[in-house]
Design a protein around this motif. Structure first.
Motif, short mmCIF file in Angstrom:
data_model
loop_
_atom_site.label_atom_id
_atom_site.label_comp_id
_atom_site.label_asym_id
_atom_site.label_seq_id
_atom_site.Cartn_x
_atom_site.Cartn_y
_atom_site.Cartn_z
N ASP A 108 0.79 -1.14 -0.03
CA ASP A 108 -0.08 -0.03 0.20
C ASP A 108 0.93 1.34 -0.03
OD1 ASP A 108 -2.25 -1.62 -0.04
OD2 ASP A 108 -2.76 -1.20 1.88
N GLN A 109 1.99 1.27 0.72
CA GLN A 109 2.81 2.35 0.98
C GLN A 109 3.36 2.51 -0.42
OE1 GLN A 109 5.80 2.05 4.08
NE2 GLN A 109 6.40 4.15 3.65
N GLN A 110 3.97 1.49 -1.13
CA GLN A 110 4.69 1.52 -2.34
C GLN A 110 3.64 2.11 -3.51
OE1 GLN A 110 6.02 -2.17 -3.74
NE2 GLN A 110 7.46 -1.34 -5.45
N ALA A 111 2.40 1.75 -3.54
CA ALA A 111 1.55 2.04 -4.41
C ALA A 111 1.12 3.60 -4.20
CB ALA A 111 0.21 1.15 -4.16
N ALA A 112 1.02 4.19 -2.83
CA ALA A 112 0.98 5.35 -2.58
C ALA A 112 1.90 6.21 -3.19
CB ALA A 112 0.66 5.61 -1.20
N ALA A 113 3.31 5.79 -2.87
CA ALA A 113 4.34 6.35 -3.60
C ALA A 113 4.41 6.78 -5.02
CB ALA A 113 5.77 5.90 -2.94
N LEU A 114 4.09 5.65 -5.49
CA LEU A 114 3.96 5.33 -7.05
C LEU A 114 3.07 6.40 -7.77
CD1 LEU A 114 4.73 1.67 -7.69
CD2 LEU A 114 6.16 3.55 -8.28
N THR A 115 2.03 6.35 -6.85
CA THR A 115 0.71 7.39 -7.34
C THR A 115 1.30 8.66 -7.43
OG1 THR A 115 -1.04 5.71 -6.76
CG2 THR A 115 -1.70 7.94 -6.87
N LEU A 116 1.90 8.88 -6.08
CA LEU A 116 2.41 10.60 -5.78
C LEU A 116 3.17 10.65 -6.95
CD1 LEU A 116 2.38 13.02 -4.24
CD2 LEU A 116 4.08 11.90 -2.96
N TYR A 136 3.70 9.56 -9.94
CA TYR A 136 2.95 9.56 -11.20
C TYR A 136 2.33 11.04 -11.44
CZ TYR A 136 -0.66 9.05 -14.51
OH TYR A 136 -1.63 9.39 -15.72
N GLN A 137 1.56 11.29 -10.18
CA GLN A 137 0.88 12.67 -10.17
C GLN A 137 1.79 13.79 -10.53
OE1 GLN A 137 -1.65 12.32 -6.62
NE2 GLN A 137 -3.00 11.20 -7.53
N GLN A 138 2.91 13.75 -9.76
CA GLN A 138 3.99 14.75 -9.77
C GLN A 138 4.66 14.77 -11.24
OE1 GLN A 138 6.93 13.47 -6.66
NE2 GLN A 138 5.66 15.09 -5.28
N ARG A 139 4.78 13.82 -11.98
CA ARG A 139 5.63 13.49 -13.18
C ARG A 139 4.27 14.15 -14.10
NH1 ARG A 139 8.79 8.07 -14.09
NH2 ARG A 139 10.40 8.49 -12.74
N LYS A 140 2.96 14.13 -13.78
CA LYS A 140 1.95 14.19 -14.78
C LYS A 140 1.60 15.87 -14.80
CE LYS A 140 -2.80 13.52 -15.81
NZ LYS A 140 -4.01 13.05 -15.26
N MET A 141 1.92 16.32 -13.42
CA MET A 141 1.80 17.66 -13.22
C MET A 141 2.93 18.41 -13.95
SD MET A 141 0.35 18.17 -9.38
CE MET A 141 0.85 19.92 -9.33
N GLN A 142 4.21 18.04 -13.80
CA GLN A 142 5.38 18.51 -14.42
C GLN A 142 5.39 18.26 -15.92
OE1 GLN A 142 9.02 16.55 -13.50
NE2 GLN A 142 10.25 17.99 -14.26
N GLU A 143 4.82 17.38 -16.36
CA GLU A 143 4.54 17.34 -17.97
C GLU A 143 3.49 18.36 -18.46
OE1 GLU A 143 3.44 13.21 -18.88
OE2 GLU A 143 5.69 12.48 -18.48
N GLU A 144 2.47 18.50 -17.73
CA GLU A 144 1.57 19.37 -18.11
C GLU A 144 2.00 21.02 -17.77
OE1 GLU A 144 -1.86 18.80 -15.35
OE2 GLU A 144 -2.45 17.08 -16.41
N TYR A 145 2.76 21.13 -17.02
CA TYR A 145 3.49 22.62 -16.86
C TYR A 145 4.34 22.71 -17.99
CZ TYR A 145 6.81 26.04 -14.96
OH TYR A 145 7.32 27.21 -14.83
N ILE A 146 5.28 21.82 -18.28
CA ILE A 146 6.12 21.93 -19.36
C ILE A 146 5.26 22.10 -20.75
CG2 ILE A 146 7.82 20.54 -21.05
CD1 ILE A 146 8.77 19.37 -18.50
N ALA A 147 4.27 21.53 -20.79
CA ALA A 147 3.33 21.54 -22.03
C ALA A 147 2.69 22.95 -22.34
CB ALA A 147 2.20 20.39 -22.30
N THR A 148 2.40 23.32 -20.88
CA THR A 148 1.75 24.85 -21.00
C THR A 148 2.88 25.89 -21.12
OG1 THR A 148 0.06 23.95 -19.30
CG2 THR A 148 0.55 26.34 -19.46
#
Length: 133
Positions: A78-86, A88-100
């Motif tokens: 569960d902890q590993q899944a939460a860390a991977l989810t976080l 993923y969300q951080q990378r997604k936000m970073q990619e969206e920021y870069i795209a913007t």
């Protein structure tokens, strides 16, 4: 003859008495053996129950250890899944920021180019207006 008859009767009586005593002693031996046998059976059954209790306790301990290990492993997953989810969300936000940022830069360059084109057009009109005047 009466004396012989009396001896025979005494002999018979003695034989009968000895056989009765023998039978009584055998009955007592059988009774004592049966009592001892019942006591041994009871003792063996008590030992069996005690061993079963020890085995049950060991099994319960093993089951608890197994359950704890499963819970620990689930918590780690569960902890590993939460860390991977976080992550993923951080990378997604970073990619969206870069795209913007890229989109904004592209719009800036397009606007800059349009302004330069308009400025050149105005300059040419201005030059044409001076020449034509």
């Amino acid at each position: 003859r009466a004396y012989t008859k009396s001896l025979e009767l005494q002999l018979e009586e003695g034989n009968r008495s000895l056989r009765e005593q023998n039978e009584e002693r055998k009955r007592q031996l059988h009774q004592a053996a049966e009592q001892r046998k019942q006591a041994l059976i009871l003792q063996v059954e008590q030992q069996l129950r005690a061993q079963e209790m020890v085995l049950d306790e060991q099994t319960n301990q093993a089951l608890m250890s197994l359950k704890k290990a499963a819970l620990d492993q689930q918590a780690a997953l569960d902890q590993q899944a939460a860390a991977l989810t976080l992550e993923y969300q951080q990378r997604k936000m970073q990619e969206e920021y870069i795209a913007t940022q890229a989109e904004m830069h592209k719009q800036y360059l397009e606007n800059q180019a349009r302004l330069q084109t308009e400025e050149r057009s105005l300059q040419q009109q201005e030059v044409a207006g001076r020449c034509g005047a």
